[in-house]
Enzyme design. Structure first.
Site, PDB file in Angstrom:
ATOM      1  N   ASN A  11       0.681  -1.436   0.139  1.00 49.89           N
ATOM      2  CA  ASN A  11      -0.132  -0.187   0.052  1.00 49.89           C
ATOM      3  C   ASN A  11       0.590   1.366  -0.231  1.00 49.89           C
ATOM      4  O   ASN A  11       1.366   1.113   1.338  1.00 49.89           O
ATOM      5  CB  ASN A  11      -0.216   0.178   1.727  1.00 49.89           C
ATOM      6  CG  ASN A  11      -1.808   1.350   1.550  1.00 49.89           C
ATOM      7  OD1 ASN A  11      -1.653   2.106   0.430  1.00 49.89           O
ATOM      8  ND2 ASN A  11      -2.133   1.242   2.411  1.00 49.89           N
ATOM      9  N   LYS A  13      -0.146   4.278  -0.012  1.00 53.60           N
ATOM     10  CA  LYS A  13      -0.537   5.649   0.431  1.00 53.60           C
ATOM     11  C   LYS A  13      -0.696   6.397   0.042  1.00 53.60           C
ATOM     12  O   LYS A  13      -0.158   7.076  -1.481  1.00 53.60           O
ATOM     13  CB  LYS A  13      -0.233   5.274   1.684  1.00 53.60           C
ATOM     14  CG  LYS A  13      -0.191   4.332   3.143  1.00 53.60           C
ATOM     15  CD  LYS A  13       0.174   4.817   4.186  1.00 53.60           C
ATOM     16  CE  LYS A  13       0.067   3.197   4.253  1.00 53.60           C
ATOM     17  NZ  LYS A  13      -0.075   3.502   6.186  1.00 53.60           N
ATOM     18  N   HIS A  97      -9.504   1.251   5.205  1.00 56.44           N
ATOM     19  CA  HIS A  97      -8.413   1.175   5.784  1.00 56.44           C
ATOM     20  C   HIS A  97      -8.016   2.037   6.960  1.00 56.44           C
ATOM     21  O   HIS A  97      -9.226   2.742   7.156  1.00 56.44           O
ATOM     22  CB  HIS A  97      -7.061   2.200   4.975  1.00 56.44           C
ATOM     23  CG  HIS A  97      -5.935   1.750   5.450  1.00 56.44           C
ATOM     24  ND1 HIS A  97      -4.675   2.470   6.471  1.00 56.44           N
ATOM     25  CD2 HIS A  97      -4.521   1.092   5.222  1.00 56.44           C
ATOM     26  CE1 HIS A  97      -4.313   2.305   6.905  1.00 56.44           C
ATOM     27  NE2 HIS A  97      -3.788   0.985   5.913  1.00 56.44           N
ATOM     28  N   GLU A  99      -6.754   4.185   7.858  1.00 62.79           N
ATOM     29  CA  GLU A  99      -6.046   5.730   7.857  1.00 62.79           C
ATOM     30  C   GLU A  99      -7.723   6.236   7.505  1.00 62.79           C
ATOM     31  O   GLU A  99      -8.446   7.558   7.744  1.00 62.79           O
ATOM     32  CB  GLU A  99      -5.221   6.013   6.636  1.00 62.79           C
ATOM     33  CG  GLU A  99      -3.982   5.548   8.050  1.00 62.79           C
ATOM     34  CD  GLU A  99      -2.978   5.451   6.976  1.00 62.79           C
ATOM     35  OE1 GLU A  99      -3.047   5.033   5.834  1.00 62.79           O
ATOM     36  OE2 GLU A  99      -2.018   4.690   7.450  1.00 62.79           O
ATOM     37  N   GLU A 169      -5.138  -5.362  10.251  1.00 63.08           N
ATOM     38  CA  GLU A 169      -4.749  -4.365  10.912  1.00 63.08           C
ATOM     39  C   GLU A 169      -4.727  -3.900  12.107  1.00 63.08           C
ATOM     40  O   GLU A 169      -5.412  -2.736  11.888  1.00 63.08           O
ATOM     41  CB  GLU A 169      -4.244  -4.038  10.009  1.00 63.08           C
ATOM     42  CG  GLU A 169      -4.311  -3.888   8.246  1.00 63.08           C
ATOM     43  CD  GLU A 169      -4.065  -2.838   7.393  1.00 63.08           C
ATOM     44  OE1 GLU A 169      -2.169  -2.858   7.062  1.00 63.08           O
ATOM     45  OE2 GLU A 169      -4.389  -1.925   6.934  1.00 63.08           O
ATOM     46  N   GLY A 175       2.400   1.718  10.929  1.00 62.99           N
ATOM     47  CA  GLY A 175       3.340   2.739  10.506  1.00 62.99           C
ATOM     48  C   GLY A 175       4.556   3.691  11.912  1.00 62.99           C
ATOM     49  O   GLY A 175       4.618   4.604  12.100  1.00 62.99           O
ATOM     50  N   SER A 215       3.626  -2.191  10.167  1.00 61.35           N
ATOM     51  CA  SER A 215       4.885  -2.715  10.294  1.00 61.35           C
ATOM     52  C   SER A 215       5.607  -3.534   9.898  1.00 61.35           C
ATOM     53  O   SER A 215       6.705  -4.366  10.912  1.00 61.35           O
ATOM     54  CB  SER A 215       5.508  -2.057  12.073  1.00 61.35           C
ATOM     55  OG  SER A 215       5.311  -0.979  12.492  1.00 61.35           O
TER      56      SER A 215
HETATM   57  C1  PEP Z   1      -1.033   0.007   5.580  1.00 62.05           C
HETATM   58  O1  PEP Z   1      -0.755   1.170   5.698  1.00 62.05           O
HETATM   59  O2  PEP Z   1      -1.389  -0.899   5.756  1.00 62.05           O
HETATM   60  C2  PEP Z   1       0.277  -0.482   6.544  1.00 62.05           C
HETATM   61  C3  PEP Z   1       0.797  -1.527   6.446  1.00 62.05           C
HETATM   62  O3  PEP Z   1       1.646   0.121   7.282  1.00 62.05           O
HETATM   63  P1  PEP Z   1       3.044  -0.264   7.694  1.00 62.05           P
HETATM   64  O4  PEP Z   1       3.248  -1.375   7.002  1.00 62.05           O
HETATM   65  O5  PEP Z   1       3.497   0.813   7.278  1.00 62.05           O
HETATM   66  O6  PEP Z   1       2.782  -0.376   9.108  1.00 62.05           O
END
Ligand code: PEP
Length: 251
Positions: A11, A13, A97, A99, A169, A175, A215
Site C-alpha cells: 500500500n 498510500k 483502511h 486511515e 491491521e 506505521g 509494520s
Molecule cells: C498499511 O498501511 O496498511 C500498513 C500496514 O502500514 P505499515 O506497514 O507502514 O505499518
C-alpha cells in the site's frame, strides 16, 4: 498446508509522483519471478494507476486501488468509482483502511457499500479491520473485529465473496514500528476466520486469505508467515522501496 496462495500487497498510500511510481514498478516487474508461489499486489495512488499498470501488465504483479466510491458516477467531486478503477487495470481494491476510518470519516456502513461496489465490478476487495490501542487495552479486540467484519459484509452471501481478502491491521501497529506478536496475529486471524465460517460457511472460511498488516518488514515477515491463519501481508512503509518490498515478497 492450508492450500491458500499467499498474497503480499504493498500500500503506497499518498506517496510517489507518476515518475517515481513507474520507476518503483519497473524494478518490481524486473525482479519478481513469474509464477512464483506468492501473489504480489501493489496499490499506488490513483494518479499513477494507469501508468503503473502499463509497466506491470506483463508481469505477475497485480494492481490495486487504495479506496473507491460506491456510486458508478455522478456529482461526487474528488471521488473515484469502481468502474474507473477497473478501466485502469485494477484487480483489487483496499477498502476500510484504518486511515480512511480515522481521518476521512469512513464507517462500517460506507465500507459495506464500497465492498458491494467492488464486487459488482469484479474488483477483489481487501477489507481492512483492526482495533486501536485503547480497544486492545480494554480487551475489546474481538468485539471490534466482529463488528467490522459482520457490518462490512452485511447483505452479502458466500457466492459473492470467493475473492474476498481480509487484512487484519491493528491500528497501533500501523506505521509505528510496533508489530503484533505472531501469537497476537494468529489469534486475531483465527478469530476472523471463525467469524467468516459462522456467517458464510466452511468452504469460504477455508479459502479466505487473511493478511496481517502493521509494520511488516523483511525481518519479521517469515515468522508471521509460519502462523496457520496468516496468509500474507499488507505492507505500508516497507513497500515504498522496491528492494525492501522484494525482500518481503521473497520471505
Ligand atoms: C498499511 O498501511 O496498511 C500498513 C500496514 O502500514 P505499515 O506497514 O507502514 O505499518
Amino acid at each position: 498446508m492450508s492450500g491458500r496462495r499467499p498474497l503480499i500487497a504493498g500500500n503506497w498510500k499518498m506517496h510517489k509522483t507518476c515518475d517515481e511510481a513507474v520507476k518503483t514498478a519497473q524494478t518490481l516487474a524486473r525482479s519478481i519471478p513469474p509464477a512464483g508461489d506468492t501473489e504480489v499486489m501493489i496499490a499506488p495512488p490513483f494518479t499513477a494507476l494507469a501508468q503503473v499498470f502499463d509497466v506491470i501488465k506483463n508481469s505477475p504483479i497485480e494492481l490495486g486501488a487504495q479506496n473507491l466510491h460506491w456510486k458508478n458516477q455522478g456529482a461526487y467531486t474528488g471521488e473515484i468509482s469502481a468502474a474507473m478503477l477497473k478501466s485502469t487495470g485494477c484487480g483489487y481494491a483496499i477498502i476500510g483502511h484504518s486511515e480512511r476510518r480515522q481521518f476521512f470519516g469512513e464507517t462500517d456502513a460506507t465500507v459495506n457499500l464500497r465492498i458491494k461496489a467492488a464486487i459488482a465490478h469484479s474488483l477483489n476487495p481487501v477489507l481492512c479491520v483492526g482495533e486501536t490501542e485503547e480497544e486492545r487495552d480494554a480487551e475489546a479486540t474481538f468485539k471490534i473485529l466482529d463488528r467490522q467484519v459482520n457490518k462490512g459484509l452485511e447483505g452479502l452471501v458466500a457466492d459473492q465473496l470467493p475473492d474476498l481478502v481480509i487484512a487484519y491491521e491493528p491500528v497501533w501497529a500501523i506505521g509505528t514500528g510496533k508489530t503484533a506478536t505472531i501469537d497476537q496475529a494468529q489469534e486475531a486471524h483465527w478469530f476472523i476466520r471463525s467469524l467468516v465460517e459462522k456467517r458464510f460457511g466452511n468452504p469460504l472460511a477455508n479459502c479466505l486469505r487473511i493478511l496481517y498488516g502493521g509494520s511488516v518488514k523483511p525481518n519479521n515477515i517469515s515468522d508471521l508467515m509460519t502462523m496457520a491463519d496468516v496468509d500474507g501481508a499488507l505492507v505500508g512503509g516497507a513497500s515504498l522501496e522496491a528492494e525492501t518490498f522484494i525482500q518481503i515478497v521473497s520471505y
